[in-house]
Design a protein around this motif. Structure first.
Motif, short mmCIF file in Angstrom:
data_model
loop_
_atom_site.label_atom_id
_atom_site.label_comp_id
_atom_site.label_asym_id
_atom_site.label_seq_id
_atom_site.Cartn_x
_atom_site.Cartn_y
_atom_site.Cartn_z
N GLU A 1 4.74 34.59 40.40
CA GLU A 1 3.82 33.54 39.97
C GLU A 1 2.47 34.14 39.60
OE1 GLU A 1 4.29 29.87 42.60
OE2 GLU A 1 5.29 31.46 43.76
N VAL A 2 1.88 33.64 38.53
CA VAL A 2 0.61 34.14 38.02
C VAL A 2 -0.42 33.02 38.07
CG1 VAL A 2 -0.58 35.18 36.07
CG2 VAL A 2 1.81 35.77 36.51
N PHE A 3 -1.60 33.34 38.63
CA PHE A 3 -2.68 32.37 38.75
C PHE A 3 -3.94 32.91 38.08
CE2 PHE A 3 0.19 31.82 42.28
CZ PHE A 3 0.32 30.45 42.41
N ASP A 4 -4.77 32.00 37.58
CA ASP A 4 -6.07 32.36 37.02
C ASP A 4 -7.13 32.05 38.08
OD1 ASP A 4 -8.39 32.79 35.62
OD2 ASP A 4 -7.84 31.54 33.91
N ILE A 5 -7.68 33.11 38.71
CA ILE A 5 -8.64 32.88 39.79
C ILE A 5 -10.00 32.43 39.27
CG2 ILE A 5 -7.49 34.53 41.31
CD1 ILE A 5 -9.77 36.49 40.66
N SER A 6 -10.23 32.54 37.95
CA SER A 6 -11.50 32.06 37.39
C SER A 6 -11.49 30.55 37.19
CB SER A 6 -11.78 32.74 36.05
OG SER A 6 -10.81 32.38 35.08
N ASP A 7 -10.31 29.92 37.34
CA ASP A 7 -10.20 28.47 37.21
C ASP A 7 -9.29 27.94 38.32
OD1 ASP A 7 -10.33 25.87 36.32
OD2 ASP A 7 -8.77 26.14 34.79
N VAL B 1 0.76 41.19 46.21
CA VAL B 1 -0.31 40.52 45.48
C VAL B 1 -0.99 41.57 44.60
CG1 VAL B 1 -1.87 40.84 47.47
CG2 VAL B 1 -2.44 39.18 45.67
N HIS B 2 -1.13 41.26 43.30
CA HIS B 2 -1.71 42.23 42.37
C HIS B 2 -2.64 41.54 41.39
CE1 HIS B 2 0.87 45.36 43.81
NE2 HIS B 2 1.97 44.80 43.37
N PHE B 3 -3.77 42.18 41.11
CA PHE B 3 -4.66 41.76 40.03
C PHE B 3 -4.17 42.36 38.72
CE2 PHE B 3 -7.61 41.18 43.60
CZ PHE B 3 -8.14 39.93 43.29
N SER B 4 -4.32 41.61 37.65
CA SER B 4 -4.05 42.15 36.32
C SER B 4 -5.15 43.14 35.96
CB SER B 4 -4.02 41.02 35.30
OG SER B 4 -5.30 40.43 35.15
N PRO B 5 -4.92 44.01 34.97
CA PRO B 5 -5.97 44.95 34.56
C PRO B 5 -7.28 44.27 34.17
CG PRO B 5 -3.88 45.62 33.64
CD PRO B 5 -3.64 44.28 34.28
N SER B 6 -7.20 43.04 33.63
CA SER B 6 -8.42 42.31 33.26
C SER B 6 -9.15 41.78 34.47
CB SER B 6 -8.07 41.15 32.32
OG SER B 6 -7.28 40.18 33.01
N GLY B 7 -8.43 41.54 35.58
CA GLY B 7 -9.05 41.11 36.82
C GLY B 7 -9.03 39.62 37.08
N ASN B 8 -8.85 38.78 36.06
CA ASN B 8 -8.89 37.34 36.25
C ASN B 8 -7.55 36.74 36.65
OD1 ASN B 8 -11.62 37.07 35.68
ND2 ASN B 8 -11.27 36.84 33.50
N LEU B 9 -6.46 37.45 36.39
CA LEU B 9 -5.14 36.94 36.73
C LEU B 9 -4.64 37.60 38.01
CD1 LEU B 9 -3.42 36.85 33.22
CD2 LEU B 9 -4.57 34.99 34.43
N LEU B 10 -4.02 36.79 38.85
CA LEU B 10 -3.48 37.26 40.13
C LEU B 10 -2.00 36.92 40.16
CD1 LEU B 10 -4.53 38.40 42.97
CD2 LEU B 10 -4.23 36.03 43.75
N SER B 11 -1.18 37.90 40.52
CA SER B 11 0.27 37.69 40.58
C SER B 11 0.77 37.82 42.01
CB SER B 11 1.00 38.68 39.67
OG SER B 11 0.66 40.01 40.00
N LEU B 12 1.76 36.99 42.35
CA LEU B 12 2.34 36.97 43.69
C LEU B 12 3.85 37.10 43.57
CD1 LEU B 12 0.45 33.91 45.24
CD2 LEU B 12 -0.16 36.32 45.46
N SER B 13 4.46 37.82 44.50
CA SER B 13 5.92 37.89 44.57
C SER B 13 6.35 38.14 46.00
CB SER B 13 6.46 39.01 43.67
OG SER B 13 6.16 40.29 44.20
N GLY B 14 7.66 38.00 46.24
CA GLY B 14 8.22 38.28 47.56
C GLY B 14 8.36 37.07 48.45
N TYR B 15 7.81 35.93 48.03
CA TYR B 15 7.95 34.70 48.82
C TYR B 15 9.23 33.95 48.47
CZ TYR B 15 3.07 35.46 50.09
OH TYR B 15 1.90 35.99 50.56
N ASN B 16 9.75 34.19 47.28
CA ASN B 16 10.96 33.53 46.79
C ASN B 16 11.51 34.39 45.65
OD1 ASN B 16 9.11 32.90 44.66
ND2 ASN B 16 8.54 31.03 45.76
N LYS B 17 12.27 33.81 44.74
CA LYS B 17 12.84 34.55 43.62
C LYS B 17 11.91 34.63 42.42
CE LYS B 17 17.63 33.23 44.67
NZ LYS B 17 18.88 32.65 44.10
#
Length: 355
Positions: A300-306, A281-297
């Protein structure tokens, strides 16, 4: 959740045609080995740790100018990755970080430092400098301007000072936590340094301790809503406003450090192998985007502000084929917006910028 060509079973040609509409940039590079981790040396250099059979290496690659020149640059000369230098390591690498002209690696034989040659160095080989510690296996790493911190559990968290070349133990830490008497509860999954604080994620518990280096005290405990089983990881936004906790069972929670009573973002992922610990799990440099990997192929990128419906911003499904089983690592470019690098368990490195 995502309209993924990989999920729908489309052909490779159909996927490449569809990707033109979804990506600003998309590059692929085959590495001779499985990439275990990666880190940026600077905006234009990327370090990879790879293994094939009994051979373990660190590569320094140039980041293609095509990715960093910007959309208005027109045609660029450098449009692919290029190997700058490389060197052998004694074993596989679990984590890696860059300290000026050196790279620090952790693995089965401890924590070691290697030298990255300069452009005018005739040897052109990444070479071993020293062993920082040999009493750990696959230690978590993080860094400040003057120190390298490493640990496998709360009882062996150490500070390697680059000015004095001395290793000191942060011995007071276990006495300040409530995990005493349970060795499993003390295992460290990863470390993050931000503004004089160490964020210490525990593997077997959904908990992150905030350790203030100046005072030597734990100043905050951040806990997931439940002590679910599985392996936990954590990350902290660059502005220290948000902390993310994720585990191998598929639970992901993000907390605003100013109000820890309730998560500001939550999602539950479907996981086939709940014992695997390759999720990230990683935050983007801007902080609003969150990326996930390792659960499948996918990455995925999510916007935690929305977080209204948990719908993702983007899903990278370029790691395709039956031979690919999981994503081993991914990381955001330190300055380029929406640019992510990822590697799967077949040794394929991909760089992609989503629209």
């Amino acid at each position: 959740m995502f309209d993924s060509a990989a999920e729908s079973g489309d052909s490779e040609d159909e996927w490449f045609f569809e990707s033109i509409q979804r990506y600003e940039d998309l590059l692929m590079y085959d590495v001779q080995g499985v990439i275990s981790c990666a880190v940026f040396r600077n905006d234009n250099r990327l370090l990879l740790a790879s293994s094939r059979e009994h051979v373990h290496e660190v590569w320094e690659l140039s980041v293609p100018e095509k990715l960093t020149a910007g959309p208005g640059a027109g045609l660029t000369k450098d449009r692919d990755f290029r190997l700058i230098t490389a060197g052998y390591t004694v074993d596989r690498t679990k984590e890696m970080l860059v300290m000026h002209s050196n790279v620090v690696l952790s693995g089965p034989k401890g924590v070691s430092m290697y030298s990255i040659p300069s452009s005018n160095d005739p040897t052109d080989v990444i070479s071993h400098i020293c062993d920082i510690r040999n009493d750990t296996v696959d230690a978590a790493l993080t860094q400040s301007e003057t120190s390298v911190y490493s640990a496998t559990d709360l009882s062996n968290l150490t500070d390697f000072n680059l000015n004095s070349n001395k290793v000191s133990l942060l011995s007071s830490l276990p006495n300040q936590t409530n995990g005493k008497g349970n060795n499993d509860a003390l295992n460290v999954s990863n470390l993050v340094h931000r503004s004089g604080n160490l964020y210490i994620g525990l593997s077997e518990r959904g908990m992150t301790y905030v350790y203030e280096l100046g005072t030597g005290k734990v100043i905050r405990e951040i806990s997931a809503p439940s002590n679910a089983s599985g392996n936990w990881k954590t990350d902290v936004s660059h502005d220290e406003k948000f902390v993310a906790l994720s585990n191998s069972v598929g639970t992901v929670s993000v907390y605003d450090v100013r109000k820890l009573s309730k998560a500001v973002f939550e999602i539950k992922k479907e996981v086939q192998d709940q014992t695997a610990s390759s999720h990230q799990v990683h935050f983007s440099p801007s902080g609003n985007l969150l990326s996930l990997s390792g659960y499948n192929k996918f990455i995925e990128v999510f916007d935690i502000s929305d977080p209204s419906d948990g719908t993702g911003v983007f899903c990278h499904d370029g790691h395709r084929g039956k031979e690919v089983s999981s994503i081993l690592t991914h990381l955001w470019h330190p300055s380029q917006s929406k640019l992510v690098f990822s590697a799967d368990d077949t040794g394929t490195l991909q760089a992609w910028r989503f629209k």
